[in-house]
Scaffold this active site. Structure first.
Site, PDB file in Angstrom:
ATOM      1  N   HIS A  56       0.871  -1.185   0.000  1.00  0.00           N
ATOM      2  CA  HIS A  56       0.000   0.000   0.000  1.00  0.00           C
ATOM      3  C   HIS A  56       0.901   1.226   0.000  1.00  0.00           C
ATOM      4  CE1 HIS A  56      -3.694   2.328   0.877  1.00  0.00           C
ATOM      5  NE2 HIS A  56      -2.845   3.132   1.488  1.00  0.00           N
ATOM      6  N   CYS A  57       0.800   2.021  -1.070  1.00  0.00           N
ATOM      7  CA  CYS A  57       1.670   3.185  -1.228  1.00  0.00           C
ATOM      8  C   CYS A  57       0.946   4.433  -0.754  1.00  0.00           C
ATOM      9  CB  CYS A  57       2.082   3.340  -2.698  1.00  0.00           C
ATOM     10  SG  CYS A  57       3.256   4.692  -2.973  1.00  0.00           S
TER      11      CYS A  57
END
Length: 245
Positions: A181-182
């Site tokens: 998850h960026c």
């Protein structure tokens, strides 16, 4: 003489309610923690504040470069410098938005009937009696192309996840081929947007190197004709660029 004029028959209440009822789309009842825009065409995580900071940093750096460095370089070097920089900037922003606003590969959750069917398929004896609750096993072995693969069970989505899939705690979804998850993009990186994420990282690196080389060229040319401190003052794009690098 009887009145033979036409009198329309009014619709029944049930038929009228059926006409007025609105079709509920899947994104409107989505069980995850994502938010949607443009009638469900844009999908993002709720914690997307850093995404706006990323956009601001890229736009501010490129804006200073086009406003202060490109006019000088276009006259004294070549007019192709702002054209190449503009093309790279458009490509970077396009891949950024495509990665941030797209579905990363969310796996649909099991319906109540599907979850109940999974529980009925368990062969493990229930020591608490037939009426006690028996949770599904954590893993399940399946045969894929002659190899035994273990599938993990997700107690939130109530499915056995495919290989390389994982549950994102921030978005509360199981994502196929989940990478990470960026927070800089405000979205997960998975099967459906990984190629756009890779193109974004690659193009952003090329853009940073390109702006750095152009700013350095601008400083060298300015320092040859004038004082070096004056050249630094006339090229303010170096400040956010050095912070980005």
């Amino acid at each position: 003489m009887k009145d033979q004029s036409y009198k329309p028959v009014s619709d029944s209440p049930a038929k009228f309610e059926g006409k007025m009822s609105k079709k509920v789309r899947k994104w409107e009842v989505f069980p995850g923690k994502n938010k949607f825009c443009c009638n469900g065409r844009i999908m993002m995580a709720r914690q997307n504040g850093i995404f706006y900071f990323t956009c601001t940093l890229i736009i501010a750096t490129c804006g200073l470069f086009f406003g202060f460095d490109c006019p000088y370089l276009a006259v004294h070097v070549t007019p192709a410098i702002p054209a190449v920089g503009g093309a790279l900037f458009v490509f970077v922003m396009a891949t950024l938005f495509r990665t941030s606003f797209s579905d990363p590969g969310v796996i649909p959750r099991a319906t109540p009937d599907e979850a109940a069917d999974i529980e009925r398929q368990i062969d493990i004896p229930n020591p608490g009696g037939p009426t006690a609750y028996r949770p599904p096993p954590r893993t399940k072995e399946v045969l894929i192309r002659g190899q035994v693969v273990k599938l993990k069970y997700c107690f939130t989505c109530k499915i056995f996840r495919p290989p390389r899939a994982s549950h994102c705690s921030l978005c509360d979804n199981c994502v196929e081929r989940f990478d990470h998850h960026c927070p800089w993009l405000g979205n997960c990186v998975g099967k459906r947007n990984y190629r756009f994420f890779y193109l974004f990282i690659l193009s952003l690196s090329i853009l940073c190197i390109y702006i750095f080389a152009c700013v350095l060229t601008h400083l060298i040319l300015r320092s040859q004709a004038d004082n070096f401190l004056h050249a630094m003052r006339d090229s303010p794009a170096r400040y956010p660029l050095y912070n980005t690098l």
